[in-house]
Write a protein that holds these residues in place. Structure first.
Motif, PDB file in Angstrom:
ATOM      1  N   HIS A   1      -4.820  -4.377   6.749  1.00 24.68           N
ATOM      2  CA  HIS A   1      -5.816  -3.288   6.706  1.00 24.68           C
ATOM      3  C   HIS A   1      -5.207  -2.100   7.199  1.00 24.68           C
ATOM      4  N   SER A   2      -4.689  -2.181   8.464  1.00 25.71           N
ATOM      5  CA  SER A   2      -4.214  -0.970   9.052  1.00 25.71           C
ATOM      6  C   SER A   2      -3.179  -0.139   8.067  1.00 25.71           C
ATOM      7  N   LEU A   3      -2.598  -1.123   7.146  1.00 26.47           N
ATOM      8  CA  LEU A   3      -1.498  -0.097   6.336  1.00 26.47           C
ATOM      9  C   LEU A   3      -2.374   0.083   4.800  1.00 26.47           C
ATOM     10  N   ASN A   4      -3.711   0.021   4.842  1.00 28.83           N
ATOM     11  CA  ASN A   4      -4.585   0.061   3.713  1.00 28.83           C
ATOM     12  C   ASN A   4      -4.131  -0.640   2.611  1.00 28.83           C
ATOM     13  N   LEU A   5      -3.809  -1.924   2.850  1.00 29.40           N
ATOM     14  CA  LEU A   5      -3.329  -3.052   1.693  1.00 29.40           C
ATOM     15  C   LEU A   5      -4.624  -3.933   1.735  1.00 29.40           C
ATOM     16  N   ASN A   6      -4.733  -4.231   0.318  1.00 28.77           N
ATOM     17  CA  ASN A   6      -5.469  -5.297   0.004  1.00 28.77           C
ATOM     18  C   ASN A   6      -5.292  -6.782   0.221  1.00 28.77           C
TER      19      ASN A   6
ATOM     20  N   ASN B   1     -13.331 -11.491  -6.076  1.00 22.78           N
ATOM     21  CA  ASN B   1     -13.788 -10.680  -4.975  1.00 22.78           C
ATOM     22  C   ASN B   1     -14.503 -11.426  -3.949  1.00 22.78           C
ATOM     23  N   ALA B   2     -13.924 -11.279  -2.579  1.00 20.49           N
ATOM     24  CA  ALA B   2     -14.357 -12.299  -1.703  1.00 20.49           C
ATOM     25  C   ALA B   2     -15.990 -11.984  -1.353  1.00 20.49           C
TER      26      ALA B   2
ATOM     27  N   CYS C   1     -10.636 -11.188   4.520  1.00 15.36           N
ATOM     28  CA  CYS C   1      -9.808 -11.422   3.330  1.00 15.36           C
ATOM     29  C   CYS C   1     -10.604 -10.406   2.116  1.00 15.36           C
ATOM     30  N   ASP C   2     -10.028  -9.576   1.382  1.00 19.29           N
ATOM     31  CA  ASP C   2     -10.485  -8.960   0.273  1.00 19.29           C
ATOM     32  C   ASP C   2     -10.703  -9.938  -0.940  1.00 19.29           C
TER      33      ASP C   2
END
Length: 684
Positions: free
Chosen positions: A628-633, A449-450, A653-654
């Motif tokens: 992030h706009s597409l709710n992607l990690n 986890n970043a 970055c997540d």
């Protein structure tokens, strides 16, 4: 008289039919038909005479001598046998026809006048010389006509039945005409006595016997002939069917059922012919081994039916671009071989280049725009081999060199290629051995986890503990595994082992970890992927959300609609989806939005020079914003320096993954590292 003419007609028709049967059958059967036909025809002609005699009236009692009556029957049978023998000879000249008519006519006349003599008249019968000669002439003419007609009608020509009936009427009237002319020539003096009236056969009994026996014989003969003709027709039909079936069997034995090109058997024969010709005439020829690039993916994703149609179209293009005397064959699958006569290797290069261009043109199969390319290997006789086996093996090695050099092209064989081909064959055998004897291993690289550097999961990475070459990375064998299809059982083992290890870690308390497993393009298009994933999760009692399947961007975009179907099935199952190596393909944002993914992994190529290259930083920033706009990690892999780590954190970055944070390692080593380092296992 009417009955006698009818009998003459039936006898004539039977004779014509028998002549055809004798001509169309085997020599042994022809002898039987000749004997039976002679008896039937002789009895018919003889019967016509005696039925006609029954129409004759004298004011005295009449009878017929048994001996002379039977002699007249024998003469009729012998004359009939000669006629049937003559009409079945290969040729019938006018001279032969004249001699045969004279001989048979004399026989019929002898039968008639012998039958008249059977009455034993006292005084003897007087004959008008002119009418007597006319009756013999009619017998000869009728015999000539009968022989000529029978000779012409012995073959089953069109409309033969109608022609045969008409001919039988003519022959029957001619035979009847001879009889009644001969009867007109006869005169009986006043006071004549029939010597056979008391000792011979009476007309009543003769009439009964003649009519019954004659009609029975003629009916049996005709019925036998008709049945035999029908049997022969059925036999002929069966023979034709067998001939067609044999032809089809030959085609199936020598021809590829799908493309109609020569198969391996016929190719070997053509290759042997070319070798003998080349040795005899000191010529050269080229053998081209063709393998289609990208065919397997089409076949697996769109189905074998579309794949078969594509192979048919490819075969047509190959045939169109070679000469008529050249040979194009299909060995099986998507492998083809072309044999061409050449003067110089450049001639083969010209044809190979033409084939690459033709096969590389787009195909349209059932509304699917499809594209494949050709990898071609070329061997030249005699430089690259003097036997069929050497030429095939060397062309195959050259083809594999083409595939290894980027595909969609051709290469001539070189001696060094054999070594590469041997090494590749050995690698395939070693892979099978590794599967059977459990030589594969999984190493696990932590994903952090970043923000707080805690471990949120691991990625399972395949390794091969080769017995002689040591620990091998996937780059050393995955390409061969994918090409041979071994990647499917290997991938199944990876999924099973990763889930087993995940079960073990969850039992130790790491319930929030996710296990990431990579899918190859071949696995991804396998029709049993979803069922296998579900069965494996059930086997180890894992919740679907504990598993993340990673698919490369290029694989997902290869056939978007098929990918959507597979990924949706996995998402419905509850498994997380990650798009790996993002940024290297040509993703459409519209499709990316539709894909049921929950994670994007930025390709390590953008991370490598991140601190020095502003363009790479801009790309990573754009990918992060897009994800992030597409709710992607967003996962960044390949993190090797602290500067990269800091910059990736700042870009949003997540998750981070790389050698700086942890190398791929065995499970026990990973646990030791966690205890010795400042890693915080999330959920522990």
């Amino acid at each position: 008289m009417a009955i006698s003419i009818l009998v003459a007609f039936l006898a004539s028709y039977t004779a014509l039919d028998m002549a055809a049967r004798i001509h169309s059958t085997t020599p042994r059967a022809a002898m039987l038909w000749l004997a039976g036909g002679s008896v039937a025809m002789g009895i018919g002609i003889w019967s016509m005479h005696f039925v006609g005699m029954l129409a004759f009236r004298l004011p005295i009692s009449l009878g017929y001598d048994i001996g002379l009556t039977l002699l007249s029957l024998l003469i009729a049978i012998i004359a009939s046998a000669f006629a049937l023998w003559r009409v079945n000879q290969p040729q019938l000249s006018w001279r032969q026809l004249g001699a045969s008519a004279l001989l048979m006519g004399s026989g019929i006349a002898a039968m008639h006048y012998t039958g008249m003599a059977a009455m034993r008249m006292t005084p003897g019968i007087e004959y008008d010389p002119l009418l007597f000669a006319l009756s013999v002439l009619i017998a000869v003419a009728a015999s000539g006509a009968a022989i000529w007609i029978a000779f012409k009608l012995r073959r089953n020509t069109p409309h033969v039945l109608i022609t045969r009936i008409a001919a039988a009427l003519v022959m029957g009237l001619a035979i009847s005409g001879m009889h009644y002319t001969g009867m007109q020539a006869a005169s009986f003096p006043i006071g004549s006595i029939c010597g056979a009236a008391t000792a011979g056969v009476t007309p009543g009994w003769l009439a009964l016997v003649v009519i019954i026996v004659t009609l029975a014989v003629l009916a049996i003969a005709l019925l036998t002939s008709v049945l035999d003709a029908r049997l022969e027709s059925q036999t002929s039909l069966l023979a034709r069917s067998l001939a067609v079936a044999n032809q089809e069997l030959v085609q199936q034995a020598l021809q590829d059922n799908l493309t109609k090109l020569p198969n391996r058997t016929l190719l070997e024969d053509r290759l042997d012919q070319m070798l003998h010709k080349a040795v005899r005439m000191q010529t050269r020829f080229a053998l081209m081994f063709i393998d289609l690039d990208g065919f397997k993916a089409i076949n697996d994703s769109l189905g074998h039916h579309v794949g078969d149609l594509l192979l048919v179209e490819v075969a047509q293009r190959i045939k169109h671009d070679i000469r008529g005397q050249d040979t194009a064959a299909r060995l099986g699958g998507d492998e083809f071989v072309v044999l061409i006569e050449v003067r110089d290797p450049e001639d083969a290069a010209t044809v190979a280049d033409k084939l690459c261009n033709a096969i590389g043109e787009p195909f349209h199969i059932q509304n699917h725009p499809l594209t494949v390319s050709a990898s071609i290997g070329i061997s030249i006789y005699p430089e690259d081999g003097r036997t069929a086996h050497e030429l095939l093996v060397n062309a195959d090695a050259a083809m594999y060199h083409t595939k290894g050099s980027g595909r969609n092209g051709y290469h001539f064989f070189e001696a060094s290629m054999n070594t590469n081909a041997h090494n590749q064959l050995q690698l395939i055998q070693d892979l099978r051995h590794a599967l059977k004897h459990g030589e594969f291993r999984l190493h696990y690289q932590p994903k952090h986890n970043a923000p707080d550097n805690s471990i949120i999961g691991v990625e399972a990475l395949l390794r091969w503990q080769h017995p002689t070459r040591g620990l091998l990375a996937p780059a050393d064998f995955i390409a061969v595994a994918e090409k041979t299809g071994l990647i499917v059982p290997i991938g199944d083992w990876v999924l099973d082992e990763a889930c087993r290890q995940m079960r073990e870690w969850r039992d130790q308390g790491y319930t929030n970890w996710k296990m990431s497993v990579n899918l190859s393009a071949v696995q991804f298009t396998n029709g049993h992927l979803t069922d296998h994933v579900a069965a494996t999760l059930k086997k180890y009692e894992l919740p679907p959300q504990s598993l993340m399947l990673e698919v490369t961007e290029s694989t997902a975009m290869q056939d978007v609609e098929a990918s959507m179907t597979i990924l949706t099935e996995l998402a419905v199952l509850g498994v997380d989806i990650s798009i790996d190596d993002f940024g290297t393909g040509y993703s459409s944002l519209l499709y990316l939005k539709r894909l049921p993914a929950c994670e994007l992994k930025i390709d390590r190529g953008f991370i490598k020079n991140l601190a020095q290259n502003a363009d790479d930083a801009s790309i990573v920033s754009a990918i992060v914003a897009l994800g992030h706009s597409l709710n992607l990690n967003i996962v960044a892999e390949g993190v090797e320096t602290e500067k990269q780590q800091a910059l990736l954190k700042s870009l949003g970055c997540d998750t981070l993954q790389g050698y700086l944070l942890g190398r791929p390692m065995e499970p026990s080593q990973l646990m030791r590292q966690m205890k010795n380092a400042a890693w915080l296992p999330s959920g522990a």
